[in-house]
Design a protein around this motif. Structure first.
Motif: not given
Length: 333
Positions: A3-6, A71-72, A78-79, A304-305
């Motif tokens: 849920e923190n990943i964008e 692809i991902t 990133q966060t 943060e990548e």
């Protein structure tokens, strides 16, 4: 965790639509490339099903998974950590000039005008964390209860101590306004405001209200005036009992509204009439909205990548496919 990943480039996920097409293409091609031999009889042949033959499509599945991982990675997971810092860019200095004459003990507001005012004023002060506030009290004379300060605990404590009888009785509106002006005239704040409250007519003091209003204009001080008291008659202190307590009786409420309107208009403020507790609360809410403190907000974002582990997974799957292709499945290709 997820849920923190964008994703910085989510548009790359459209490429995932190609994977089902690639899978369909492989199934069709697999059947076409599989040779068949027609025989009249299988007698004499020992039929054994090869386990490795059945696992051959695993190589293509590994390739598709590797493509999905690539692809991902292109979508750049990133966060994001956001920190906020606020800075007050326009402070307001406010002085509340409060009438503490005996008529402020009238019971048309519950439990009395003065008690109702102290409650509402305390809420107003608590809602102004970025401003400096001071208190002036007046009756027949006036004095500064608290100089303007940013320490709200001091102001609130001083407000709770305000009561009738601390100075000579009367209503010196001009003196109360002049004392408030004196507290603000040297202020360097971008905006200077007086909230002047009374329940009567100017009957005392060495300074006329109009003169005090002129001083407020000279020093650029806006004045909001509030007349407190019901329309008609109110249960008001009219005399003293033998024990020193007040004797109450009904008396007509007289407020010099023309004077209060004139002061407010001349100084760029506004006049209000509080006839009950609810109306008094609404007045202070409106003043709170009219005098907004400008606050500048700074947001700092740290990214943060997270694409590197996904990219490594993709290359790992490709290496695994090549390793199986040229070792375990070498004789089937």
């Amino acid at each position: 965790m997820l849920e923190n990943i964008e994703f910085a480039n989510p548009q790359f996920f459209w490429l995932l639509l190609l994977l089902p097409l690639a899978l369909v293409w492989y199934v069709i091609k697999y059947h076409k490339d599989t040779p068949s031999v027609k025989m009249s009889s299988l007698k004499g042949f020992k039929i054994t099903a090869s386990f490795l033959t059945k696992l051959k499509p695993l190589l293509y599945i590994l390739r598709l998974l590797a493509l999905a991982a690539l692809i991902t990675a292109l979508a750049r997971p990133q966060t994001k950590d956001v920190s906020t810092k606020t800075k007050t860019t326009k402070g307001i200095d406010i002085v509340m000039a409060i009438d503490v004459s005996s008529s402020m003990l009238a019971k048309d507001l519950q439990p009395s005008r003065l008690s109702a005012l102290k409650k509402v004023a305390a809420e107003f002060i608590a809602d102004r964390p970025n401003d400096r506030i001071g208190l002036v009290v007046y009756a027949g004379e006036s004095f500064t209860k608290t100089p303007i300060t940013s320490d709200k605990s001091i102001v609130l404590n001083a407000l709770s101590e305000i009561k009738n009888g601390i100075i000579e009785d009367g209503t010196a509106i001009g003196m109360g306004l002049a004392t408030a002006v004196n507290r603000l005239k040297d202020s360097k704040a971008k905006s200077k405001v007086i909230i002047l409250l009374t329940d009567g007519v100017n009957t005392a003091g060495a300074i006329e209200p109009q003169t005090a209003a002129g001083l407020a204009v000279e020093f650029g001080i806006k004045t909001y005036t509030i007349g407190i008291g019901t329309n008609g008659n109110a249960l008001t202190p009219i005399a003293y009992n033998f024990d020193g307590s007040f004797r109450y009786g009904y008396r007509k409420v007289e407020i010099d509204e023309n004077l209060l309107k004139s002061i407010a208009k001349e100084t760029g403020g506004k006049y209000f009439r509080a006839t009950n507790n609810k109306k008094l609360e609404q007045i202070y809410d409106e003043i709170n909205k009219l005098e907004k403190t400008e606050i500048e907000e700074f947001k700092y974002t740290r990214y943060e990548e997270k694409f590197r582990p996904v990219a490594l997974l993709a290359f790992g799957l490709i290496l695994l496919e090549l390793l199986l292709k040229y070792t375990v499945f070498r004789s089937f290709i």
